[in-house]
Design a protein around this motif. Structure first.
Motif, mmCIF file in Angstrom:
data_model
loop_
_atom_site.group_PDB
_atom_site.id
_atom_site.type_symbol
_atom_site.label_atom_id
_atom_site.label_comp_id
_atom_site.label_asym_id
_atom_site.label_seq_id
_atom_site.Cartn_x
_atom_site.Cartn_y
_atom_site.Cartn_z
ATOM 1 N N ALA A 72 71.992 160.472 59.559
ATOM 2 C CA ALA A 72 70.842 159.837 58.908
ATOM 3 C C ALA A 72 71.263 158.601 58.129
ATOM 4 O O ALA A 72 70.586 157.571 58.167
ATOM 5 N N ASN A 73 72.389 158.682 57.445
ATOM 6 C CA ASN A 73 72.833 157.566 56.623
ATOM 7 C C ASN A 73 73.508 156.460 57.425
ATOM 8 O O ASN A 73 73.810 155.404 56.871
ATOM 9 N N SER A 74 73.733 156.680 58.718
ATOM 10 C CA SER A 74 74.410 155.668 59.534
ATOM 11 C C SER A 74 73.459 154.658 60.154
ATOM 12 O O SER A 74 73.900 153.697 60.767
ATOM 13 N N THR A 75 72.164 154.861 59.997
ATOM 14 C CA THR A 75 71.208 153.946 60.622
ATOM 15 C C THR A 75 70.884 152.795 59.674
ATOM 16 O O THR A 75 70.917 152.947 58.457
ATOM 17 N N ARG A 76 70.604 151.635 60.236
ATOM 18 C CA ARG A 76 70.321 150.452 59.420
ATOM 19 C C ARG A 76 69.069 150.634 58.577
ATOM 20 O O ARG A 76 69.024 150.230 57.424
ATOM 21 N N TYR A 77 68.033 151.208 59.167
ATOM 22 C CA TYR A 77 66.769 151.303 58.457
ATOM 23 C C TYR A 77 66.626 152.600 57.677
ATOM 24 O O TYR A 77 65.673 152.766 56.927
ATOM 25 N N GLY A 78 67.551 153.509 57.827
ATOM 26 C CA GLY A 78 67.524 154.721 57.033
ATOM 27 C C GLY A 78 66.478 155.711 57.479
ATOM 28 O O GLY A 78 65.550 155.389 58.204
ATOM 29 N N PRO A 79 66.645 156.944 57.064
ATOM 30 C CA PRO A 79 65.687 157.978 57.432
ATOM 31 C C PRO A 79 64.396 157.838 56.643
ATOM 32 O O PRO A 79 64.342 157.176 55.612
ATOM 33 N N THR A 80 63.375 158.482 57.149
ATOM 34 C CA THR A 80 62.134 158.567 56.382
ATOM 35 C C THR A 80 62.316 159.641 55.326
ATOM 36 O O THR A 80 63.405 160.173 55.148
ATOM 37 N N ASP A 81 61.273 159.990 54.659
ATOM 38 C CA ASP A 81 61.391 160.973 53.591
ATOM 39 C C ASP A 81 61.069 162.380 54.064
ATOM 40 O O ASP A 81 60.547 163.182 53.327
ATOM 41 N N GLN A 82 61.419 162.688 55.297
ATOM 42 C CA GLN A 82 61.104 164.007 55.835
ATOM 43 C C GLN A 82 62.369 164.737 56.257
ATOM 44 O O GLN A 82 63.159 164.216 57.037
ATOM 45 N N VAL A 83 62.548 165.940 55.728
ATOM 46 C CA VAL A 83 63.651 166.811 56.101
ATOM 47 C C VAL A 83 63.045 168.153 56.451
ATOM 48 O O VAL A 83 62.262 168.710 55.680
ATOM 49 N N TYR A 84 63.390 168.665 57.618
ATOM 50 C CA TYR A 84 62.841 169.940 58.076
ATOM 51 C C TYR A 84 63.948 170.981 58.152
ATOM 52 O O TYR A 84 65.035 170.718 58.649
ATOM 53 N N SER A 85 63.660 172.166 57.638
ATOM 54 C CA SER A 85 64.608 173.265 57.676
ATOM 55 C C SER A 85 63.863 174.575 57.461
ATOM 56 O O SER A 85 62.812 174.603 56.816
#
Length: 71
Positions: A35-48
């Motif tokens: 997730a942290n390796s992308t230029r634009y970054g993740p959205t604010d959603q984490v599923y677990s």
């Protein structure tokens, strides 16, 4: 889109439109690194299935602002 690798264009470039990419990870640490390796970054959603794990991972990812990360 499922089974999208972190190096795929759709994961590294800004996409316009309703696009959700799912990238498998073998651990929480790997998921955060992806997730942290992308230029634009993740959205604010984490599923677990584990709320505590989701909170932990959510606190580790670094979402980018709308302009992308500074590199």
């Amino acid at each position: 889109m499922t089974d999208v690798g972190p190096e795929a264009t759709v994961m590294q470039e800004e996409a316009f439109g309703p696009v959700i990419c799912v990238t498998p990870a073998s651990s929480d640490d790997e998921a955060v690194a992806i997730a942290n390796s992308t230029r634009y970054g993740p959205t604010d959603q984490v599923y677990s299935r584990d709320p505590d794990a989701a909170r932990h991972v959510g606190g580790c990812v670094q979402p980018a602002d709308g302009r992308g990360r500074q590199t």
